[in-house]
Design an enzyme around this catalytic site. Structure first.
Site, PDB file in Angstrom:
ATOM      1  N   HIS A   1       1.616   4.259  -2.913  1.00 21.01           N
ATOM      2  CA  HIS A   1       1.570   5.721  -2.814  1.00 21.01           C
ATOM      3  C   HIS A   1       2.823   6.350  -3.424  1.00 21.01           C
ATOM      4  O   HIS A   1       2.748   7.386  -4.095  1.00 21.01           O
ATOM      5  CB  HIS A   1       1.454   6.144  -1.348  1.00 21.01           C
ATOM      6  CG  HIS A   1       0.093   6.007  -0.769  1.00 21.01           C
ATOM      7  ND1 HIS A   1      -1.062   6.229  -1.493  1.00 21.01           N
ATOM      8  CD2 HIS A   1      -0.319   5.672   0.491  1.00 21.01           C
ATOM      9  CE1 HIS A   1      -2.111   6.048  -0.718  1.00 21.01           C
ATOM     10  NE2 HIS A   1      -1.685   5.699   0.491  1.00 21.01           N
TER      11      HIS A   1
ATOM     12  N   HIS B   1      -5.465   6.606  -2.638  1.00 21.22           N
ATOM     13  CA  HIS B   1      -6.368   5.655  -1.996  1.00 21.22           C
ATOM     14  C   HIS B   1      -7.477   5.285  -2.974  1.00 21.22           C
ATOM     15  O   HIS B   1      -8.005   6.142  -3.686  1.00 21.22           O
ATOM     16  CB  HIS B   1      -6.985   6.261  -0.737  1.00 21.22           C
ATOM     17  CG  HIS B   1      -6.070   6.228   0.441  1.00 21.22           C
ATOM     18  ND1 HIS B   1      -6.108   7.169   1.452  1.00 21.22           N
ATOM     19  CD2 HIS B   1      -5.085   5.357   0.789  1.00 21.22           C
ATOM     20  CE1 HIS B   1      -5.189   6.883   2.361  1.00 21.22           C
ATOM     21  NE2 HIS B   1      -4.550   5.789   1.982  1.00 21.22           N
ATOM     22  N   CYS B   2      -7.811   4.030  -2.991  1.00 23.90           N
ATOM     23  CA  CYS B   2      -8.844   3.528  -3.894  1.00 23.90           C
ATOM     24  C   CYS B   2     -10.210   3.630  -3.222  1.00 23.90           C
ATOM     25  O   CYS B   2     -10.390   3.144  -2.106  1.00 23.90           O
ATOM     26  CB  CYS B   2      -8.550   2.085  -4.287  1.00 23.90           C
ATOM     27  SG  CYS B   2      -9.801   1.361  -5.373  1.00 23.90           S
TER      28      CYS B   2
ATOM     29  N   CYS C   1      -7.004  -0.175 -10.345  1.00 24.21           N
ATOM     30  CA  CYS C   1      -5.662   0.129  -9.842  1.00 24.21           C
ATOM     31  C   CYS C   1      -4.607  -0.747 -10.510  1.00 24.21           C
ATOM     32  O   CYS C   1      -3.463  -0.314 -10.696  1.00 24.21           O
ATOM     33  CB  CYS C   1      -5.624  -0.029  -8.321  1.00 24.21           C
ATOM     34  SG  CYS C   1      -6.515   1.281  -7.435  1.00 24.21           S
TER      35      CYS C   1
ATOM     36  N   CYS D   1      -9.725  -3.169  -2.247  1.00 26.36           N
ATOM     37  CA  CYS D   1      -8.427  -3.050  -2.914  1.00 26.36           C
ATOM     38  C   CYS D   1      -7.366  -2.816  -1.852  1.00 26.36           C
ATOM     39  O   CYS D   1      -7.640  -2.203  -0.808  1.00 26.36           O
ATOM     40  CB  CYS D   1      -8.482  -1.860  -3.886  1.00 26.36           C
ATOM     41  SG  CYS D   1      -6.941  -1.448  -4.726  1.00 26.36           S
TER      42      CYS D   1
ATOM     43  N   HIS E   1       0.831  -1.209   0.000  1.00 23.20           N
ATOM     44  CA  HIS E   1       0.000   0.000   0.000  1.00 23.20           C
ATOM     45  C   HIS E   1       0.865   1.259   0.000  1.00 23.20           C
ATOM     46  O   HIS E   1       0.672   2.163  -0.824  1.00 23.20           O
ATOM     47  CB  HIS E   1      -0.910  -0.032   1.232  1.00 23.20           C
ATOM     48  CG  HIS E   1      -1.769   1.183   1.407  1.00 23.20           C
ATOM     49  ND1 HIS E   1      -3.111   1.196   1.104  1.00 23.20           N
ATOM     50  CD2 HIS E   1      -1.485   2.436   1.875  1.00 23.20           C
ATOM     51  CE1 HIS E   1      -3.615   2.389   1.372  1.00 23.20           C
ATOM     52  NE2 HIS E   1      -2.645   3.164   1.846  1.00 23.20           N
ATOM     53  N   GLU E   2       1.836   1.328   0.913  1.00 24.65           N
ATOM     54  CA  GLU E   2       2.663   2.529   1.019  1.00 24.65           C
ATOM     55  C   GLU E   2       3.564   2.713  -0.212  1.00 24.65           C
ATOM     56  O   GLU E   2       3.758   3.841  -0.687  1.00 24.65           O
ATOM     57  CB  GLU E   2       3.511   2.481   2.289  1.00 24.65           C
ATOM     58  CG  GLU E   2       2.712   2.531   3.580  1.00 24.65           C
ATOM     59  CD  GLU E   2       1.790   3.733   3.690  1.00 24.65           C
ATOM     60  OE1 GLU E   2       2.083   4.780   3.087  1.00 24.65           O
ATOM     61  OE2 GLU E   2       0.755   3.621   4.373  1.00 24.65           O
TER      62      GLU E   2
ATOM     63  N   CYS F   1      -7.577  -3.716  -7.093  1.00 27.13           N
ATOM     64  CA  CYS F   1      -8.771  -3.824  -7.929  1.00 27.13           C
ATOM     65  C   CYS F   1      -8.367  -3.689  -9.395  1.00 27.13           C
ATOM     66  O   CYS F   1      -7.243  -3.297  -9.723  1.00 27.13           O
ATOM     67  CB  CYS F   1      -9.783  -2.744  -7.546  1.00 27.13           C
ATOM     68  SG  CYS F   1      -9.308  -1.071  -8.046  1.00 27.13           S
TER      69      CYS F   1
END
Length: 277
Positions: free
Chosen positions: A203, A209-210, A237, A215, A199-200, A234
């Site tokens: 970024h 953010h989705c 993304c 996701c 996740h990070e 997802c």
């Protein structure tokens, strides 16, 4: 000269980075059927408080996220137990699969300077100021071929004085970030770590953010939400990441499924498996 100008304009509008008939992109668009809908946010959820704007492929492209750099660096900060070190090594392997780029786990460094200069006591333990780690430690250490560089902190983190804590923090433009292992305890430790790490780093590659579907890029307000987000991006993304990094989608999917099976992430394996059909 007129014809040359037309050719140049055409080249700019239809960059070789992604051709209109790209079969990889067509495949990813077909995955929308496998996306898991986001339920309406409830009190305490990230989206209940944070009203965020959807980032589609065109919006992502407008951020100009493409970089010639090739390697993702992970920098352990602090002291880790042998089992935690093993989890960091597994996270390196997962990050390499997820982004289909070489990932390197660097030699751990001390967090004594951050503890002395940018920390606070919270609920009986020490927290490090996450932006300090980004600005004062990571930017200067990021190698020239660094697509992204993320610290993995043994200590808890906070982003600013009026927040209790944060699992991680990533800079969109500086391509640096930090994830803490402090709160990722019990049997879900590794899954939480690879979830938050991907996740990070997402970024750092300009993924917002989705808010489109379930996701790994969903914002979360605690471990309850983190544990309910899939490791899968997802379909929308996935299109953004593929447009940027250009990898073999089938190879990536096969390797993600193998990692999930090896580490007992059965639910995530089943979610990824739907993308094979």
């Amino acid at each position: 000269m007129k014809y040359l100008a037309i050719i140049l304009i055409t080249c700019i509008l239809f960059s070789c980075h992604q051709q209109p008939d790209d079969p990889g992109m067509a495949y990813l668009k077909s995955l929308a059927k496998n996306d898991i809908p986001l339920p309406p946010p409830e009190y305490g959820d990230w989206l209940y408080k944070h009203k965020e704007k959807r980032q589609d492929l065109a919006a992502y492209q407008s951020t100009k996220p493409i970089s010639p750099a090739t390697t993702i660096y992970l920098l352990p900060v602090g002291d880790f137990t042998p089992s935690q070190t093993a989890a960091l090594q597994a996270t390196r392997a997962y990050v390499e699969i997820f982004f289909q780029r070489k990932a390197v786990l660097l030699t751990p460094v001390s967090d004594s300077a951050a503890t002395r200069i940018a920390s606070r006591k919270f609920e009986g333990h020490v927290q490090l100021l996450a932006p300090y780690l980004l600005d004062s430690m990571l930017i200067a250490k990021r190698p020239g071929d660094g697509l992204a560089m993320m610290a993995l902190s043994a200590k808890d983190l906070y982003p600013k004085d009026d927040w209790n804590y944060v699992f991680g923090l990533g800079s969109y433009r500086k391509r640096v970030g930090v994830t803490s292992i402090y709160r990722l305890k019990d049997t879900l430790f590794l899954r939480r770590l690879v979830n938050i790490s991907s996740h990070e780093i997402g970024h750092m590659l300009s993924l917002n953010h989705c808010i489109h579907a379930r996701c790994v890029m969903n914002g979360t307000n605690g471990l309850y939400e983190t544990d309910h987000t899939p490791l899968r991006l997802c379909g929308e993304c996935q299109q953004k990441l593929y447009w940027n990094l250009k990898y073999d989608n089938q190879k990536r999917l096969k390797e993600l499924m193998a990692f999930c099976k090896e580490n007992g992430f059965q639910n995530d394996w089943e979610i990824f498996n739907k993308d094979t059909k």
